[in-house]
Design an enzyme around this catalytic site. Structure first.
Site, PDB file in Angstrom:
ATOM      1  N   TRP A  67       2.320  -6.899  12.687  1.00  0.00           N
ATOM      2  CA  TRP A  67       3.460  -6.431  11.893  1.00  0.00           C
ATOM      3  C   TRP A  67       4.760  -6.307  12.671  1.00  0.00           C
ATOM      4  O   TRP A  67       5.726  -5.752  12.168  1.00  0.00           O
ATOM      5  CB  TRP A  67       3.106  -5.115  11.188  1.00  0.00           C
ATOM      6  N   GLU A  80      -3.344  -8.159   6.860  1.00  0.00           N
ATOM      7  CA  GLU A  80      -3.667  -7.864   8.258  1.00  0.00           C
ATOM      8  C   GLU A  80      -4.657  -8.844   8.867  1.00  0.00           C
ATOM      9  O   GLU A  80      -5.328  -8.531   9.840  1.00  0.00           O
ATOM     10  CB  GLU A  80      -4.138  -6.407   8.363  1.00  0.00           C
ATOM     11  N   LYS A  81      -4.717 -10.048   8.298  1.00  0.00           N
ATOM     12  CA  LYS A  81      -5.715 -10.997   8.803  1.00  0.00           C
ATOM     13  C   LYS A  81      -5.421 -11.460  10.226  1.00  0.00           C
ATOM     14  O   LYS A  81      -6.319 -11.899  10.924  1.00  0.00           O
ATOM     15  CB  LYS A  81      -5.889 -12.180   7.856  1.00  0.00           C
ATOM     16  N   PHE A  82      -4.163 -11.336  10.664  1.00  0.00           N
ATOM     17  CA  PHE A  82      -3.881 -11.723  12.051  1.00  0.00           C
ATOM     18  C   PHE A  82      -3.824 -10.512  12.982  1.00  0.00           C
ATOM     19  O   PHE A  82      -3.352 -10.613  14.114  1.00  0.00           O
ATOM     20  CB  PHE A  82      -2.593 -12.552  12.115  1.00  0.00           C
ATOM     21  N   HIS A  83      -4.284  -9.378  12.487  1.00  0.00           N
ATOM     22  CA  HIS A  83      -4.378  -8.180  13.342  1.00  0.00           C
ATOM     23  C   HIS A  83      -5.739  -8.215  14.032  1.00  0.00           C
ATOM     24  O   HIS A  83      -6.764  -8.428  13.390  1.00  0.00           O
ATOM     25  CB  HIS A  83      -4.262  -6.939  12.454  1.00  0.00           C
ATOM     26  N   GLU A 111      -6.679   5.221  16.070  1.00  0.00           N
ATOM     27  CA  GLU A 111      -6.473   3.770  15.944  1.00  0.00           C
ATOM     28  C   GLU A 111      -5.637   3.285  17.115  1.00  0.00           C
ATOM     29  O   GLU A 111      -4.648   3.919  17.475  1.00  0.00           O
ATOM     30  CB  GLU A 111      -5.638   3.435  14.696  1.00  0.00           C
ATOM     31  N   ARG A 156       0.851  -1.199   0.000  1.00  0.00           N
ATOM     32  CA  ARG A 156       0.000   0.000   0.000  1.00  0.00           C
ATOM     33  C   ARG A 156       0.883   1.244   0.000  1.00  0.00           C
ATOM     34  O   ARG A 156       2.089   1.168   0.153  1.00  0.00           O
ATOM     35  CB  ARG A 156      -0.964   0.004   1.178  1.00  0.00           C
ATOM     36  N   ASN A 205      -4.246   8.466   4.745  1.00  0.00           N
ATOM     37  CA  ASN A 205      -4.065   7.628   5.933  1.00  0.00           C
ATOM     38  C   ASN A 205      -2.587   7.589   6.298  1.00  0.00           C
ATOM     39  O   ASN A 205      -1.750   7.246   5.465  1.00  0.00           O
ATOM     40  CB  ASN A 205      -4.539   6.192   5.657  1.00  0.00           C
ATOM     41  N   GLU A 206      -2.288   7.965   7.500  1.00  0.00           N
ATOM     42  CA  GLU A 206      -0.902   7.910   7.993  1.00  0.00           C
ATOM     43  C   GLU A 206       0.079   8.308   6.894  1.00  0.00           C
ATOM     44  O   GLU A 206       0.972   7.528   6.507  1.00  0.00           O
ATOM     45  CB  GLU A 206      -0.572   6.512   8.516  1.00  0.00           C
TER      46      GLU A 206
END
Ligand code: GAL
Length: 702
Positions: free
Chosen positions: A328, A368-371, A320, A123, A161-162
């Site tokens: 990450w 980010e599925k494990f976030h 956030e 991204r 974003n950021e």
């Protein structure tokens, strides 16, 4: 329309009816079949969610192919949220270019210091300075603003974003061109640039701005002022991109406040957020814990205090954080029991009026599925969802706290530019870093139970009694004079080593170190004597010096701690000077925690800030309304029950704390919030001081 322009007293203006805390998170419905929205929204209502950030990464869903635009799903999402009474922080959808755009215009991709292109597939694959990207991004932001400016769910614009997160410095040709333009504006003439960059050295003299490049990988170390200017330029270039999008949004939606989520924490130093602050209406921060940090709550507190400084002491948004694990870092553990609640409340205690998460529903696919998320993979039959409900309930119970302020008598000077400059190469020791000392001082003050404000070197110091300057290698013009004035008027300053060394151009202030502060401190150092890794030198207080030492001569100061060994035996390591009404301390070495704590405690005592015996691991912070009503937050980070002697009303009844008539008992890992009644006096500030002092005394006594 700056924050002053909007004169937003509080984040609560974002909510219908205007009161209380904002609660919610990033909502990415495009990752799910549309029917899931019904369940999402019902659960948001159950949890008390009142604001969600939508469309942050939605460009490729809105415009899957060039010119093929589909707003249908977003229209329906906005309508459904509105029907449920949930407000929206709507993004400009520019946080990542869609694949068709980077395929068509690969020249917008950023480039790293080694000339490698940063390709799409992750991204933020864009260069903030590239005119083609800027044109497309602006057009997208305008499109969003035009379409939704009148939508009743719209509460806030969430710009990009950021910005800068993954590409804090871009070394592309587009960046090189923009850098030259920036330099022309800063220096006007090439001679002035040559002077500032010290280009007489190593045959670096330029005869034309066109010869200048970003500090790409060089055979040996690159010109330090060039590196520093490139850091300044990069921050300004990101800010310029932010302003471009803000302008685009405001053209169509002038009345809706605008924000952009910043990364105000020790992990990120790409942007000088003090310079960004006035461009947005509300300061929003993203914060994630460092899993490897044994005391992550101390860094959290630092980040929150720094965010408050950037917000100019006004309430700010925690845009956030995470309900539990992130994905990450090398090792990503789930949060411990009650940790998410403690984290949330700690941000609130330090000025946040919004508690939001990345993200609402945990993804099944993608990076980010494990976030963690507010709804985890396990679904609502889970501890994480229970905690989410609990937090929503808790924030509703403390509605009246929103809008109140934190008042501190002690401050720490913080400057992104000094951070950049300190950490440049070719310095006396690689072990001298900006964060090392900043964190060391902050941690000891946190442990002593002293609430601090961060202040920028431009800020007024006279509202404080105590100012710490843990590390300030680069000194802004005029700062040393203002610090001296602060001390002369009765203030106490503690200055750390390798401070006061260079001016804003990174040129040494000659005549002996620490140049800018030599007179104020009454010391003069001819040479540095940094210590080698593992080397330590006994000090007169029985502790050991590490990392740094210097051959310091006393001109007009008393030695407080001296070296007891080796070459520097008998020489001063820590000094103190009485100056008119105040005092100036110099800590000329890296002290142990214990020794630094004791120096800070003495200096705070001189400033009239008593710390006494504090309870280790108990975090206590007070927020106060202008009418004098104060709210004392007490967060127990230990695994045992702690008791505080404190009179007031319990605001979180039954939440891991028992508030008796004159004391509070807090369970291991628990949180207490106590309303302290208004004190009678015309001077609220004075009241707060008294309340804090009374509180500190009581805490000490318990
Ligand atoms: C932030 C980002 C979010 C999400 C989150 C994960 O940096 O804004 O989109 O990636 O990190 O921790």
């Amino acid at each position: 329309m700056s924050s002053e322009g909007m004169s937003m007293a509080s984040i609560e203006n974002l909510l219908p009816g205007g009161s209380g805390f904002v609660f919610g998170g990033d909502y990415n419905p495009e990752q799910w079949p549309e029917h899931v929205q019904d369940e999402d929204i019902a659960l948001m209502v159950q949890a008390g969610v009142n604001l969600v950030s939508v469309a942050i990464f939605s460009w490729a869903t809105i415009e899957p192919a060039r010119g093929k635009v589909d707003f249908g799903w977003l229209d329906r999402t906005m309508d459904r949220l509105h029907a449920a009474g949930i407000r929206v922080a709507l993004a400009t959808a520019t946080a990542s270019p869609p694949p068709w755009l980077t395929a068509r215009h690969p020249q917008i991709l950023p480039v790293d210091i080694d000339g490698r292109t940063l390709w799409p597939g992750g991204r933020q694959a864009y260069s903030v300075t590239h005119p083609i990207w800027r044109k497309y991004a602006r057009r997208m932001a305008e499109r969003m603003a035009r379409r939704y400016c009148r939508h009743p769910a719209l509460a806030l614009w969430h710009v990009d974003n950021e910005i800068g997160a993954h590409v804090p410095r871009d070394y592309s040709d587009a960046a090189a061109r923009a850098f030259r333009t920036w330099l022309r504006r800063r220096y006007t003439s090439i001679d002035a640039l040559n002077e500032a960059w010290g280009t007489a050295f190593w045959s670096q003299r330029y005869s034309d701005f066109r010869q200048i490049l970003p500090p790409r990988r060089t055979p040996t170390t690159a010109n330090p002022t060039q590196q520093l200017d490139f850091a300044r330029f990069s921050s300004d270039a990101q800010l310029d991109y932010l302003k471009l999008l803000i302008d685009a949004v405001r053209r169509h939606s002038p009345l809706t406040p605008v924000t952009s989520n910043m990364m105000i924490q020790t992990r990120y130093r790409g942007s000088d957020y003090f310079d960004w602050a006035s461009s947005v209406d509300v300061i929003a921060n993203d914060h994630y814990l460092d899993t490897a940090d044994p005391e992550p709550h101390v860094e959290l507190a630092l980040s929150a205090d720094l965010t408050r400084a950037i917000a100019g002491d006004r309430p700010w948004m925690l845009m956030e954080h995470s309900t539990s694990a992130i994905n990450w870092q090398p090792h990503n553990r789930a949060k411990r029991q009650g940790e998410m609640l403690r984290n949330s409340i700690a941000h609130v205690a330090r000025g946040a009026d919004a508690v939001m998460f990345f993200q609402w529903r945990q993804s099944l696919a993608g990076s980010e599925k494990f976030h963690s998320a507010m709804i985890p993979h396990a679904g609502v039959d889970s501890e994480v969802w229970e905690q989410t409900l609990r937090l929503g309930d808790l924030l509703r119970r403390i509605t009246e706290v929103a809008g109140s302020r934190v008042v501190a008598r002690a401050a720490i000077v913080f400057d992104y530019q000094a951070w950049w400059a300190t950490d440049l190469d070719s310095h006396p020791s690689v072990d001298v870093t900006y964060l090392d000392q900043l964190r060391a001082y902050y941690r000891e003050l946190w442990r002593l139970g002293v609430t601090v404000d961060f202040v920028h070197p431009r800020d007024d110091l006279t509202r404080y009694d105590f100012v710490a300057i843990p590390s300030l290698y680069l000194v802004r013009d005029g700062f040393a004079a203002r610090l001296t004035e602060f001390v002369e008027q009765g203030g106490t300053a503690v200055i750390g080593y390798f401070s006061g060394i260079v001016n804003e151009e990174d040129h040494v202030i000659p005549g002996g170190y620490p140049g800018a502060f030599r007179q104020l401190l009454g010391v003069r150092t001819e040479e540095f004597a940094p210590l080698l890794p593992g080397e330590r030198v006994l000090l007169s207080d029985g502790t050991f010096a590490t990392v740094w030492a210097e051959r310091m001569g006393l001109v007009d100061a008393e030695p407080i701690v001296t070296y007891e060994q080796g070459d520097l035996s008998g020489a001063p390591a820590v000094t103190r000077r009485n100056v008119a009404g105040g005092r100036a301390w110099y800590v000329g070495t890296r002290l142990s925690q214990e020794s630094l704590a004791s120096i800070l405690e003495s200096a705070l005592g001189e400033a009239g800030i008593a710390v006494g015996r504090h309870i280790p691991g108990l975090e206590v912070v007070t927020r106060t309304h202008p009418d004098g009503t104060s709210y004392v937050f007490a967060i127990n980070h230990t695994d045992r029950e702690v008791a505080l002697d404190l009179a007031g009303e319990d605001m979180l009844s039954g939440h891991a704390a028992t508030v008796e008539r004159d004391h509070v008992e807090i369970a291991p890992g628990g949180v207490a919030l106590v309303r302290v009644p208004r004190l009678d006096s015309d001077d609220n500030r004075h009241d707060v001081r008294r309340a804090t002092e009374q509180f500190t005394r009581r805490t000490r006594a318990s």
